[in-house]
Design an enzyme around this catalytic site. Structure first.
Site, PDB file in Angstrom:
ATOM      1  N   ARG A 187       0.836  -1.210   0.000  1.00 14.12           N
ATOM      2  CA  ARG A 187       0.000   0.000   0.000  1.00 14.12           C
ATOM      3  C   ARG A 187       0.861   1.247   0.000  1.00 14.12           C
ATOM      4  NH1 ARG A 187      -4.973  -0.065   4.276  1.00 14.12           N
ATOM      5  NH2 ARG A 187      -4.918  -2.297   3.914  1.00 14.12           N
ATOM      6  N   SER A 206      -8.039  -0.298   0.416  1.00 12.32           N
ATOM      7  CA  SER A 206      -8.978  -0.476   1.519  1.00 12.32           C
ATOM      8  C   SER A 206      -9.594   0.840   1.979  1.00 12.32           C
ATOM      9  CB  SER A 206      -8.268  -1.198   2.672  1.00 12.32           C
ATOM     10  OG  SER A 206      -9.180  -1.582   3.654  1.00 12.32           O
ATOM     11  N   HIS A 207      -9.346   1.240   3.245  1.00  8.29           N
ATOM     12  CA  HIS A 207      -9.974   2.440   3.802  1.00  8.29           C
ATOM     13  C   HIS A 207      -9.070   3.671   3.702  1.00  8.29           C
ATOM     14  CE1 HIS A 207      -7.564   0.655   7.021  1.00  8.29           C
ATOM     15  NE2 HIS A 207      -7.356   1.906   7.406  1.00  8.29           N
ATOM     16  N   LYS A 222      -4.004  -6.437  -2.324  1.00 13.32           N
ATOM     17  CA  LYS A 222      -4.218  -7.504  -1.338  1.00 13.32           C
ATOM     18  C   LYS A 222      -4.062  -8.821  -2.087  1.00 13.32           C
ATOM     19  CE  LYS A 222      -7.167  -5.260   2.053  1.00 13.32           C
ATOM     20  NZ  LYS A 222      -8.490  -5.052   2.635  1.00 13.32           N
ATOM     21  N   ASP A 273     -16.169  -0.084   5.043  1.00  5.95           N
ATOM     22  CA  ASP A 273     -14.974   0.630   4.580  1.00  5.95           C
ATOM     23  C   ASP A 273     -14.917   0.562   3.051  1.00  5.95           C
ATOM     24  OD1 ASP A 273     -14.104  -1.986   4.185  1.00  5.95           O
ATOM     25  OD2 ASP A 273     -12.101  -1.635   4.978  1.00  5.95           O
ATOM     26  N   ASP A 322     -13.277  -1.019   0.657  1.00  3.59           N
ATOM     27  CA  ASP A 322     -13.289  -2.242  -0.153  1.00  3.59           C
ATOM     28  C   ASP A 322     -14.219  -3.306   0.404  1.00  3.59           C
ATOM     29  OD1 ASP A 322     -11.628  -2.730   2.062  1.00  3.59           O
ATOM     30  OD2 ASP A 322     -10.426  -4.201   0.981  1.00  3.59           O
ATOM     31  N   ASP A 349     -14.375  -5.117   3.279  1.00  2.03           N
ATOM     32  CA  ASP A 349     -14.072  -6.259   4.145  1.00  2.03           C
ATOM     33  C   ASP A 349     -14.279  -5.900   5.617  1.00  2.03           C
ATOM     34  OD1 ASP A 349     -11.877  -4.605   4.413  1.00  2.03           O
ATOM     35  OD2 ASP A 349     -10.376  -6.139   3.987  1.00  2.03           O
ATOM     36  N   ARG A 350     -14.622  -4.635   5.890  1.00  4.40           N
ATOM     37  CA  ARG A 350     -14.915  -4.258   7.278  1.00  4.40           C
ATOM     38  C   ARG A 350     -16.330  -3.703   7.388  1.00  4.40           C
ATOM     39  NH1 ARG A 350     -11.223  -0.596  10.348  1.00  4.40           N
ATOM     40  NH2 ARG A 350     -11.039   0.599   8.432  1.00  4.40           N
ATOM     41  N   HIS A 403     -13.429  -6.191  11.439  1.00  4.10           N
ATOM     42  CA  HIS A 403     -13.282  -7.392  10.603  1.00  4.10           C
ATOM     43  C   HIS A 403     -14.019  -8.549  11.267  1.00  4.10           C
ATOM     44  CE1 HIS A 403     -10.116  -6.205   7.714  1.00  4.10           C
ATOM     45  NE2 HIS A 403      -9.630  -5.455   8.675  1.00  4.10           N
TER      46      HIS A 403
END
Length: 446
Positions: free
Chosen positions: A14, A98-99, A108, A238, A240, A242-243, A325
């Site tokens: 990232r 992501s966030h 990822k 978030d 993407d 996943d949260r 998560h």
């Protein structure tokens, strides 16, 4: 190639585009991924970031030039990407940060579900390959084909709950112009839920607010709307997907500790005597609620690479991290934002209680500081100081330092992604929590 080594993180790659991470790096990362894993096919998806199309183009050029085929699954949430990797039994790369703010991008990388490349397993090997550009001669030129798993993904997540139990409820969701809006809308069209959406369209400009609902300003509007419109609950995701985060019927943010605890206890009603994982930062509520119904709580280090590995090893039913998560055995031990939203819908419907009523017993007993960040010059020195100051407490160092006393406990750990130290503290009264929080912060910042 000279790449900023700091982009190779504990769980992913990232960095800020294009200064830290650019198309040239993406191309080399594609080649390195194929070389390191010795593979012939790779699943590739991406999020809505403005640099996504060019980063996707170059990472897939690297993959195909190194001799592997690409299955392009398009614009997807990260849980859709995990689903595709599992379905095809293939490694994958998701182009996402992501966030992180909009100027970031990243990757990822799945080795084989549920295992991801991490700093301990693969990411530093990729870094060396990228820096040395030492790639073997490919045997062939790979091809790119498209595949769509949307409908199968929708069937999968809905199979985890009892659809017939869902009652007509009003729900407000804020996906913050991230990746979750379109797929969430389609999932919820199959339920008797009145879904009111904020910022459902993916938009890499992020015109409304940031992608991390743990930051209060990014969820303020959702909290106000849940309260003013009398919704049963509010959901936030978030960037993407996943949260997952929830707002109760009073418009109050629900801590990840409490969500982990109540979802864990609820899932144990369906699958008694199961193992449930939680991270070192979590409230005592998690252990108390899980043991109360005969489940086995297991503590693990923070981070999805560690949690997934341990879940698979223990054959655990479910895991929760306080940062939003949530992982499910029924979803290949992977994390998903959509599945916990569905479980909460089922729980509220079946229990016939408001979310605030379900939370009331926890709020009366457990007082949590939330995660508090401090910038420090020397993480190691601060850890040693804490170990010394609180040497009369029960200590462990699974992840950072955790210290426990009969009426309060805390964990302090260094961030894997930023130059910060993070404190999580809990006590049995609000007064003690506030007093001890300020005391420990004074040690950290002193």
């Amino acid at each position: 190639m000279n790449v900023n080594p700091s982009i190779f993180k504990a769980y992913d790659i990232r960095g800020i585009y294009p200064t830290d991470l650019n198309e040239q790096a993406a191309y080399l990362i594609g080649r390195a991924f194929v070389t390191f894993l010795g593979i012939e096919k790779v699943v590739v998806g991406r999020d809505m970031r403005l640099s996504g199309p060019s980063m996707f183009k170059e990472v897939t050029r690297g993959i195909t030039e190194q001799g592997a085929d690409v299955i392009d699954i398009g614009l997807v949430s990260t849980d859709q990407y995990y689903f595709a990797c599992q379905k095809l039994g293939l490694p994958g790369i998701m182009v996402t940060a992501s966030h992180n703010p909009k100027e970031y991008n990243g990757f990822k990388m799945v080795k084989k579900m549920p295992y991801l490349l991490s700093g301990d397993a693969g990411i530093q090997d990729l870094r060396q390959l990228v820096e040395n550009e030492n790639f073997p001669e490919p045997k062939r030129q790979g091809q790119i084909t498209q595949q769509d798993f949307k409908n199968e993904f929708i069937e999968k997540v809905l199979s985890i709950i009892d659809i017939k139990a869902i009652k007509p409820l009003k729900v407000i969701v804020d996906t913050g112009n991230g990746m979750v809006g379109p797929i969430l809308t389609e999932v919820y069209q199959r339920l008797p839920i009145q879904l009111i959406g904020l910022y459902l369209d993916p938009d890499g400009r992020l015109p409304n607010h940031g992608l991390d609902p743990l930051q209060a300003e990014n969820r303020a509007e959702l909290q106000a709307r849940v309260k003013s419109e009398g919704a049963a609950i509010g959901f936030a995701f978030d960037g993407d997907g996943d949260r997952f985060f929830a707002i109760d019927d009073r418009g109050e943010f629900i801590s990840g500790d409490f969500l982990t605890a109540i979802m864990g206890q609820y899932l144990l009603e369906k699958y008694p005597k199961s193992k449930i994982l939680y991270d070192v930062r979590a409230s005592w509520a998690v252990v108390d609620l899980i043991t109360a119904v005969g489940g086995t709580p297991l503590m693990e280090r923070v981070g999805h690479a560690f949690i997934k590995q341990r879940m698979a090893k223990e054959d655990a039913l479910y895991a929760g991290e306080v940062t939003g998560h949530y992982y499910f055995k029924d979803f290949f031990f992977a994390d998903s934002g959509i599945i916990p939203s569905l479980i909460l819908m089922e729980m509220i419907s079946k229990k016939g209680k408001k979310m605030s009523e379900i939370l009331a017993p926890l709020e009366a007993k457990y007082f949590i500081s939330g995660e508090i960040n401090s910038k420090v010059a020397d993480t190691k020195a601060v850890m040693q100081k804490l170990a010394e100051v609180y040497k009369d407490g029960e200590q462990h160092t699974m992840d950072g330092i955790s210290v426990s006393y009969p009426t309060w406990h805390f964990n302090v750990r260094g961030s894997n992604t930023e130059p910060l130290i993070r404190l999580n503290l809990e006590a049995k009264t609000k007064e003690e929590m506030e007093r001890k929080r300020d005391e420990v912060l004074a040690v950290i910042r002193g």
